[in-house]
Design an enzyme around this catalytic site. Structure first.
Site, PDB file in Angstrom:
ATOM      1  N   SER A  30       0.842  -1.188   0.000  1.00  0.00           N
ATOM      2  CA  SER A  30       0.000   0.000   0.000  1.00  0.00           C
ATOM      3  C   SER A  30       0.877   1.237   0.000  1.00  0.00           C
ATOM      4  O   SER A  30       2.099   1.154   0.057  1.00  0.00           O
ATOM      5  CB  SER A  30      -0.916   0.005   1.215  1.00  0.00           C
ATOM      6  N   LYS A  31       0.208   2.359  -0.054  1.00  0.00           N
ATOM      7  CA  LYS A  31       0.884   3.654  -0.147  1.00  0.00           C
ATOM      8  C   LYS A  31       1.958   3.823   0.936  1.00  0.00           C
ATOM      9  O   LYS A  31       2.986   4.457   0.685  1.00  0.00           O
ATOM     10  CB  LYS A  31      -0.186   4.747  -0.020  1.00  0.00           C
ATOM     11  N   ARG A  32       1.705   3.251   2.091  1.00  0.00           N
ATOM     12  CA  ARG A  32       2.691   3.517   3.144  1.00  0.00           C
ATOM     13  C   ARG A  32       4.005   2.768   2.932  1.00  0.00           C
ATOM     14  O   ARG A  32       4.999   3.031   3.593  1.00  0.00           O
ATOM     15  CB  ARG A  32       2.082   3.237   4.516  1.00  0.00           C
ATOM     16  N   GLY A  39       5.545   3.173   0.186  1.00  0.00           N
ATOM     17  CA  GLY A  39       6.193   3.987  -0.851  1.00  0.00           C
ATOM     18  C   GLY A  39       5.294   4.064  -2.059  1.00  0.00           C
ATOM     19  O   GLY A  39       4.095   3.798  -1.967  1.00  0.00           O
TER      20      GLY A  39
END
Ligand code: GLU
Length: 475
Positions: free
Chosen positions: A240-242, A244
């Protein structure tokens, strides 16, 4: 049987890494089998599907070289056909109208919960005569699915997976507002497009049971299914976005090459022995969807950088110059004829020091940036008063060097250091700072060769006179 596969993104966002890998696996399988690879834009969620997302997905696929063999099919344009199939199922008694109101359905669910039963539609409308009508209610159309036995999928990746039919309720095919549901659209489209293999993320595995039931009701042969495990981050959680960047186009912006992305992505789930580097031709020759593993693959940025560095080095200098130009522009650097010539000449030593085009552009600054060269803070420390005087003396020596080539330049600089009573590094550091504006660069005598005598003397003049500005961009 000729293989036909498809990649079917929902255009509610960008093309993410998982989607790109699904597209790649489909594309490779088609190429491997000499089949066709099609695209279908699943834009049935009209509120969440945007033209920008469609454009971004198609651009991501184009960049990766994974465009469809035919123009994409837009699912929303096929609604009439989806409804036609539902009408036929209704006429054949394989589907029925359900007149239950939202309140009734809620009450049904509440009762099931209270009694500790699974929350499912209780099929009360299935028994109603076909001409039953409840005034004021817009019915949905449900599929009449088998209530006994089981539905079994021989998945090419997951193996045999089964579910008891009693666990699946009579799914809605057409909503009360007359629009087809996603489940109906997918099956009708896959059938009409002649899809032989559905290769997609294993988050769709539960849908596959329902879809299989629909194929059976339609009386047509279902495709083979291959549900591939999702990509996880280094911490084992779903990517996911977290973790990167997840959008494929962000990787383009970070200076990755499409062939490196393909090479890296294919290995998230598939491998050829322990080979880390694979050409696209090798992937095509060996890829079989049946060889994809069942456990989730982990995304690892260091490996991706390593693979990208490899593919950068395979490129001819001319192509690298062309590829790096937009990244130089972002650093505010314009490539003129002199810069282009130097870059071509010095590329071999630059590219071995870069893992991405962003890093290559930073390295290329030495050949492209205008004088007086901007220096980064670390290099600036070597351009203090004592070193300025020393650089001025070295300049006088270099102005007289007979042969302008690395070995001779090194000899002369070492002799100079000895005369100054200094270790060579004490001369080399300010020299590098003055000529490159940084503390890391290709070998300094190689840089001097590429720059040529005139430019080197001019840069030494700049440094000796303290004319170098501070670098604005982060080095
Ligand atoms: N549109 C679905 C998605 O983006 C894929 C459906 C499918 O491959 O059957 O997740």
């Amino acid at each position: 049987m000729s293989v036909v596969v498809r990649f079917a993104p929902s255009p509610t966002g960008f093309l993410h890494l998982g989607g790109a890998r699904t597209a790649l696996f489909n594309w490779l399988y088609a190429r491997h089998c000499g089949g066709r690879y099609l695209l279908r834009i699943e834009d049935t969620d009209r509120l969440r599907s945007t033209p920008e997302a469609i454009a971004a997905i198609l651009e991501g696929l184009r960049w990766l070289g994974l465009e469809g063999d035919e123009p994409p099919v837009f699912q929303s344009e096929r609604f009439p056909r989806h409804l036609e199939v539902a009408a036929r199922l209704l006429a054949e008694g394989r589907a029925y109208r359900c007149w239950c109101t939202p309140e009734e359905l809620e009450e049904m669910r509440a009762r099931a919960r209270a009694e500790g039963r699974p929350v499912r539609y209780d099929r009360r409308c299935r028994a109603r005569p076909p001409d039953y009508v409840r005034p004021g209610v817009r019915p949905v159309i449900r599929l009449a699915v088998p209530t006994e036995g089981e539905t079994v999928i021989e998945d090419l990746v997951q193996g045999t997976v089964r579910i008891a039919n009693a666990q699946l309720d009579d799914m809605v095919l057409v909503r009360g507002d007359g629009t087809p549901t996603y489940m109906l659209s997918v099956v009708v489209d896959d059938h009409d497009m002649g899809i032989t293999h559905v290769i997609r993320g294993d988050d769709h595995l539960t849908n596959a049971f329902r879809q299989l039931q629909l194929y059976r009701a339609m009386g047509v042969e279902p495709p083979a299914f291959a549900h591939i495990p999702l990509i996880h981050g280094p911490d084992g959680a779903k990517l996911s976005k977290r973790h990167g960047a997840v959008s494929v186009l962000e990787y383009r912006e970070m200076g990755f090459l499409p062939e490196a992305m393909r090479n890296y992505l294919v290995r998230l789930g598939w491998s050829l022995g322990d080979r880390e580097i694979l050409t696209t031709e090798e992937m095509i020759a060996h890829f079989d969807i049946r060889d994809v593993g069942r456990s989730p693959a982990r995304f690892d940025m260091d490996r991706l950088l390593h693979v990208n560095a490899h593919w950068l080095r395979q490129k001819p200098a001319e192509e690298l110059v062309r590829l790096v130009e937009p990244f130089l522009a972002r650093l505010g650097l314009v490539l003129d004829e002199t810069g282009r010539r130097r870059l071509l000449d010095g590329m071999a030593e630059l590219v071995v020091r870069a893992r991405t085009l962003v890093e290559l552009a930073r390295g290329a600054r030495v050949y492209v940036a205008p004088r007086p060269l901007a220096v980064d803070p670390r290099a600036a420390k070597f351009l203090d008063g004592a070193n300025r005087g020393r650089l001025a003396r070295l300049r006088a020596v270099l102005a007289e060097v007979d042969a302008w080539e690395p070995a001779r330049l090194e000899e002369v600089c070492r002799a100079f250091a000895a005369r100054e009573g200094l270790a060579f590094a004490k001369v080399a550091q300010p020299l590098r700072a003055a000529l490159t504006g940084t503390t890391v660069s290709p070998p300094i005598f190689e840089v001097m060769r590429v720059l040529g005598r005139e430019e080197v003397l001019a840069r030494l003049d700049d440094a000796a006179a303290g004319r170098n500005p501070a670098l604005q961009h982060a080095p």
